[in-house]
Write a protein that holds these residues in place. Structure first.
Motif, PDB file in Angstrom:
ATOM      1  N   LEU A 199      37.343  47.286  40.246  1.00  0.00           N
ATOM      2  CA  LEU A 199      37.799  46.878  38.922  1.00  0.00           C
ATOM      3  C   LEU A 199      39.284  47.193  38.788  1.00  0.00           C
ATOM      4  CD1 LEU A 199      34.817  48.172  36.732  1.00  0.00           C
ATOM      5  CD2 LEU A 199      35.203  45.863  37.605  1.00  0.00           C
ATOM      6  N   ARG A 242      40.507  38.452  46.760  1.00  0.00           N
ATOM      7  CA  ARG A 242      40.045  37.651  45.623  1.00  0.00           C
ATOM      8  C   ARG A 242      38.560  37.873  45.350  1.00  0.00           C
ATOM      9  NH1 ARG A 242      44.809  37.482  45.540  1.00  0.00           N
ATOM     10  NH2 ARG A 242      46.178  35.662  45.625  1.00  0.00           N
ATOM     11  N   VAL A 243      37.786  38.110  46.402  1.00  0.00           N
ATOM     12  CA  VAL A 243      36.344  38.308  46.244  1.00  0.00           C
ATOM     13  C   VAL A 243      36.032  39.692  45.692  1.00  0.00           C
ATOM     14  CG1 VAL A 243      34.158  38.513  47.509  1.00  0.00           C
ATOM     15  CG2 VAL A 243      35.738  36.645  48.039  1.00  0.00           C
ATOM     16  N   PRO A 289      32.513  45.958  44.095  1.00  0.00           N
ATOM     17  CA  PRO A 289      33.682  45.377  43.419  1.00  0.00           C
ATOM     18  C   PRO A 289      34.662  46.457  42.961  1.00  0.00           C
ATOM     19  CG  PRO A 289      31.646  44.393  42.609  1.00  0.00           C
ATOM     20  CD  PRO A 289      31.241  45.554  43.466  1.00  0.00           C
ATOM     21  N   GLU A 307      38.065  42.080  44.171  1.00  0.00           N
ATOM     22  CA  GLU A 307      38.725  42.611  42.986  1.00  0.00           C
ATOM     23  C   GLU A 307      38.331  41.830  41.735  1.00  0.00           C
ATOM     24  OE1 GLU A 307      42.911  42.904  43.728  1.00  0.00           O
ATOM     25  OE2 GLU A 307      42.645  44.394  45.325  1.00  0.00           O
ATOM     26  N   ARG A 308      37.950  42.569  40.705  1.00  0.00           N
ATOM     27  CA  ARG A 308      37.533  41.980  39.427  1.00  0.00           C
ATOM     28  C   ARG A 308      38.378  42.579  38.306  1.00  0.00           C
ATOM     29  NH1 ARG A 308      31.980  41.145  40.782  1.00  0.00           N
ATOM     30  NH2 ARG A 308      31.981  40.489  42.982  1.00  0.00           N
ATOM     31  N   PRO A 309      38.638  41.811  37.258  1.00  0.00           N
ATOM     32  CA  PRO A 309      39.383  42.381  36.130  1.00  0.00           C
ATOM     33  C   PRO A 309      38.544  43.405  35.378  1.00  0.00           C
ATOM     34  CG  PRO A 309      38.664  40.142  35.643  1.00  0.00           C
ATOM     35  CD  PRO A 309      38.347  40.378  37.083  1.00  0.00           C
ATOM     36  N   GLY A 310      39.152  44.517  35.045  1.00  0.00           N
ATOM     37  CA  GLY A 310      38.484  45.542  34.248  1.00  0.00           C
ATOM     38  C   GLY A 310      39.090  45.597  32.859  1.00  0.00           C
ATOM     39  N   THR A 311      38.275  45.918  31.884  1.00  0.00           N
ATOM     40  CA  THR A 311      38.758  45.996  30.497  1.00  0.00           C
ATOM     41  C   THR A 311      38.500  47.388  29.932  1.00  0.00           C
ATOM     42  OG1 THR A 311      36.631  45.156  29.649  1.00  0.00           O
ATOM     43  CG2 THR A 311      38.360  43.543  30.087  1.00  0.00           C
ATOM     44  N   ARG A 347      42.651  51.329  39.443  1.00  0.00           N
ATOM     45  CA  ARG A 347      41.599  50.645  40.195  1.00  0.00           C
ATOM     46  C   ARG A 347      40.396  51.588  40.311  1.00  0.00           C
ATOM     47  NH1 ARG A 347      43.578  46.690  43.618  1.00  0.00           N
ATOM     48  NH2 ARG A 347      42.208  47.307  45.337  1.00  0.00           N
TER      49      ARG A 347
END
Length: 355
Positions: free
Chosen positions: A250, A60-61, A248, A63-67, A286
């Protein structure tokens, strides 16, 4: 029958919690002292449950959403034909739908007689499903052979990569991560790091794929996979690849149609076990943003690592036994039980580029 869990770490944590509860019940419910027989197992599985919970929190820490919502000039650099689909197959589909331009450059043809042509055809078939033409794929032979040190060829490869970048003028580059998994992957990442200048105006992303590195803080999916092996041999966890240094990760949000297309693309690589690729690599793309300050001689410190521990155990215990309980890659592919040493690859005197 073994339960195979793909890309859903919470299932492993729940199963580990159930196993831990089972052993505590076996310890506490029977009349003493018979239940104490299970106390060591209850404690052991409590530790595994704690590690699994910690790994889930680290996911959770990290991994970040990528756009990816605008068309780009996307340059994907891949040593081998399936690598680019694993790393950015979904983004290639998305970029084409948005009207962007995608070019894929392969840098190390298969050395097995007849396989280079076969893998070229497989790559073309895969990317046609994403809407690319065969002309969007460029196949080159610029990296040294797998088992050979060749600083001169690496220097020539650096110049070739610079000319590719200057000719295509990308807005985004995706390349393998410098992670110690395969020597050709590490070469591509290190070469790009050596040719980029402060005046370049493009984003660079590294794509993790596989690495022998294991860390409680940086590789939570790997920790979960190792923990799941203790679920009585009934569970296997196949997680997506981790980064190696805490940057991080993404995770790009892909539609079900885009993920299905990536899965079909992976299914084109029959020579590389297409069924397994489609099952284990069809996760959302990713990427880790490249950091110019992270240029390193080695992907990670070998001393005190999980990999060095496993290699040491294999000297004193039967290798098959060690691999059964502590599985994993034990070196950079192409370099035996060693991990990539970029100074050694680049020059005999150990001088890094631009130093």
């Amino acid at each position: 029958m073994k339960l195979r869990v793909f890309f859903t770490p919470s299932i492993v944590v729940c199963l580990m919690a159930a196993a831990t509860l089972l052993f505590w019940c076996a310890t506490l419910v029977p009349t003493r002292p018979y239940g104490l027989i299970f106390l060591p197992l209850a404690l052991f599985y409590s530790i595994l449950f704690g590690l699994s919970g910690w790994a889930l929190w680290r996911i959770r820490v990290l991994e970040r959403p990528g756009t990816w919502d605008v068309p780009r000039r996307l340059l994907i650099l891949a040593p081998h034909e399936d690598d680019c689909t694993i790393a950015a197959g979904g983004l290639g589909v998305r970029n084409r739908k948005l009207g962007g331009v995608t070019r894929i450059v392969y840098l190390a043809p298969d050395e097995t007689p007849g396989m280079a042509e076969r893998r070229t055809a497989e790559a073309q078939a895969a990317w046609r499903q994403a809407g690319l033409e065969d002309g969007d794929l460029v196949h080159m032979d610029v990296l040294p052979p797998l088992l050979r040190h060749d600083p001169q060829k690496l220097r020539a490869a650096a110049a070739t990569l610079r000319s590719i970048v200057d000719e295509f003028r990308p807005s985004t580059i995706v390349m393998p991560m410098f992670e110690g998994g395969h020597i050709h992957h590490d070469m591509v990442a290190a070469l790009i790091g050596s040719i980029v200048t402060p005046h370049d105006q493009f984003d660079i992303f590294e794509a993790p794929e596989y690495s022998p590195f294991t860390s409680l803080t940086c590789t939570p999916h790997r920790v979960l996979a190792l923990s799941a092996r203790w679920l009585f041999g009934l569970v296997s966890y196949y997680g997506p690849p981790d980064g190696i240094d805490g940057r991080p990760v993404l995770v790009f949000c892909l539609t079900p149609e885009e993920l299905a297309c990536k899965r079909r693309m992976l299914g084109s690589f029959v020579s590389q076990n297409a069924v397994s690729l489609a099952e284990t690599r069809s996760y959302p793309d990713r990427l880790v943003r490249w950091d110019p300050s992270c240029r390193r001689r080695h992907p990670f410190d070998l001393h005190g690592s999980y990999m060095s521990f496993v290699v040491a155990l294999r000297r004193f215990l039967p290798p098959a036994l060690v691999d059964r309980f502590l599985p994993g890659q034990i070196g950079t592919i192409g370099r035996g039980h060693k991990v990539t040493d970029w100074a050694e690859e680049w020059a005999l005197d150990g001088t890094l580029p631009d130093q």
